[in-house]
Write a protein that holds these residues in place. Structure first.
Motif, PDB file in Angstrom:
ATOM      1  N   VAL A 108      47.895  -6.271  27.865  1.00  0.00           N
ATOM      2  CA  VAL A 108      47.774  -5.625  26.357  1.00  0.00           C
ATOM      3  C   VAL A 108      47.540  -4.219  26.781  1.00  0.00           C
ATOM      4  O   VAL A 108      46.580  -3.533  27.483  1.00  0.00           O
ATOM      5  CB  VAL A 108      46.316  -6.031  25.987  1.00  0.00           C
ATOM      6  N   ILE A 109      48.836  -3.583  26.533  1.00  0.00           N
ATOM      7  CA  ILE A 109      49.194  -2.270  27.253  1.00  0.00           C
ATOM      8  C   ILE A 109      48.666  -0.967  26.074  1.00  0.00           C
ATOM      9  O   ILE A 109      48.303  -1.325  25.018  1.00  0.00           O
ATOM     10  CB  ILE A 109      50.570  -2.094  27.190  1.00  0.00           C
ATOM     11  N   THR A 110      48.649   0.279  26.685  1.00  0.00           N
ATOM     12  CA  THR A 110      48.067   1.334  26.061  1.00  0.00           C
ATOM     13  C   THR A 110      49.088   1.543  25.054  1.00  0.00           C
ATOM     14  O   THR A 110      50.313   1.462  25.466  1.00  0.00           O
ATOM     15  CB  THR A 110      47.739   2.319  26.692  1.00  0.00           C
ATOM     16  N   GLY A 111      48.904   2.629  24.058  1.00  0.00           N
ATOM     17  CA  GLY A 111      49.950   3.196  23.219  1.00  0.00           C
ATOM     18  C   GLY A 111      50.764   4.199  24.176  1.00  0.00           C
ATOM     19  O   GLY A 111      52.082   4.119  23.457  1.00  0.00           O
ATOM     20  N   ASP A 112      50.388   4.928  24.860  1.00  0.00           N
ATOM     21  CA  ASP A 112      50.982   5.572  25.981  1.00  0.00           C
ATOM     22  C   ASP A 112      52.184   4.826  26.863  1.00  0.00           C
ATOM     23  O   ASP A 112      53.119   5.278  26.800  1.00  0.00           O
ATOM     24  CB  ASP A 112      50.066   6.401  26.881  1.00  0.00           C
ATOM     25  N   GLN A 113      51.398   3.632  27.278  1.00  0.00           N
ATOM     26  CA  GLN A 113      52.723   2.750  27.916  1.00  0.00           C
ATOM     27  C   GLN A 113      53.553   2.355  27.124  1.00  0.00           C
ATOM     28  O   GLN A 113      54.794   2.153  27.481  1.00  0.00           O
ATOM     29  CB  GLN A 113      51.786   1.532  28.649  1.00  0.00           C
TER      30      GLN A 113
END
Length: 319
Positions: A108-113
């Protein structure tokens, strides 16, 4: 060459790419690319939870993808989950289901990733193009969020904001459980105001107006291109790297916002799962183009999914 599999599970769709990748040459040979509308983000903005039926649709698609991955003999797999799973209280249930089916835990990646992957996927093959002026603004309009990335060879600035075609539709166009057909003027105005506020947030960290080339990704943008070209069916080859003018986007958006479900469903290139959310997605695109003064958008079929595949292959500069 390394045979890799990448899965991108977003708010509206889940997609698979199996490809042979050569990190040294930058060559990515596609073997299988598919997309299933599962609406994992159904109701998340309202309830904060993934709905049981949405989870079951997603797990069914995962089972189909597991068969394809095994048959093609992918050596590595990466499963990335985006906006809906970031927001959900019961995301552990989602993680367990994916792990049981595919043998990998979804990241579950961050928006930046998410923005980094989108930029890599969209721009890696543009290297050497003389007809597109850098810096690029890569815009990935998803179901729950939109990613903005400005960069040349590499990312200079990125931001993810919570406006997407599903989230905007559910927040502004649904009344008594049904999408308004067509929406009232005040509904459209409220949605536009929401999008503009999100663009203000994006501009706090990303110099949107410094970009010389706008590159648009994901289903809302590709569908607008298909409509602009009046394609008799969805045609990835015709859509990839097509250019859609601001005037075309404005005309299409106005029509979509004032059309009925039946009229939108009759569009030959329209995926059935996008019929109710395409108007909101098109308005997000139009708002971005007006904000930065873009005369056109370059449409890319290569996006976060390709960026994930490059990361699996271990390409330099990927996460």
């Amino acid at each position: 060459m390394i045979r890799v599999a990448a899965i991108d599970c977003g708010t509206n769709s889940i997609r698979l790419l199996v490809a042979d990748a050569d990190p040294e040459t930058g060559e990515l040979v596609e073997l299988d690319r598919r997309m299933t509308i599962v609406r994992l983000g159904q109701g998340v903005d309202r309830t904060g939870r993934l709905a049981p039926e949405a989870l079951q649709r997603t797990f069914a698609a995962c089972r189909e993808y597991a068969v394809a991955i095994k048959e093609l003999g992918a050596e590595r797999l990466r499963f990335v989950a985006t906006s809906a799973s970031r927001d959900a209280e019961n995301r552990d249930e989602f993680v367990r289901g994916v792990l049981d089916i595919l043998g990998v835990e979804p990241e579950v990646i961050t928006g930046d990733q998410e923005a980094e992957f989108s930029f890599t996927g969209a721009t890696k093959e543009l290297k050497g193009r003389t007809d597109l002026t850098r810096p690029y603004l890569v815009v990935d309009i998803g179901g729950g969020s939109t990613e903005f990335v400005v960069g040349e060879e590499h990312v200079r600035a990125a931001r993810s904001v919570d406006v997407g075609c599903v989230r905007m539709t559910e927040r502004h166009l649904v009344v008594d459980g049904k999408v308004t057909d067509p929406p009232a003027a005040e509904q459209i105005a409220a949605m536009r105001a929401d999008i503009e506020a999100a663009l203000d947030l994006a501009e706090e960290t990303v110099p949107l107006r410094e970009a010389h080339t706008l590159v648009g990704l994901a289903g809302s943008v590709t569908t607008v291109s298909a409509i602009a070209q009046e394609l008799p069916a969805y045609d990835s080859a015709a859509i990839h790297h097509s250019r859609v003018s601001h005037d075309q986007v404005r005309e299409i958006t106005e029509w979509l916002l004032h059309s009925t479900h039946a009229e939108r469903a009759a569009i030959a290139s329209m995926h059935p799962g996008r019929v109710d959310v395409i108007a909101a997605g098109a308005l997000v695109l139009l708002s971005i183009m007006e904000r930065i003064g873009a005369r056109e958008v370059v449409v890319s079929e290569h996006d976060i999914l390709d960026g994930i595949a490059w990361s699996v292959a271990g390409a330099p500069g990927t996460l």
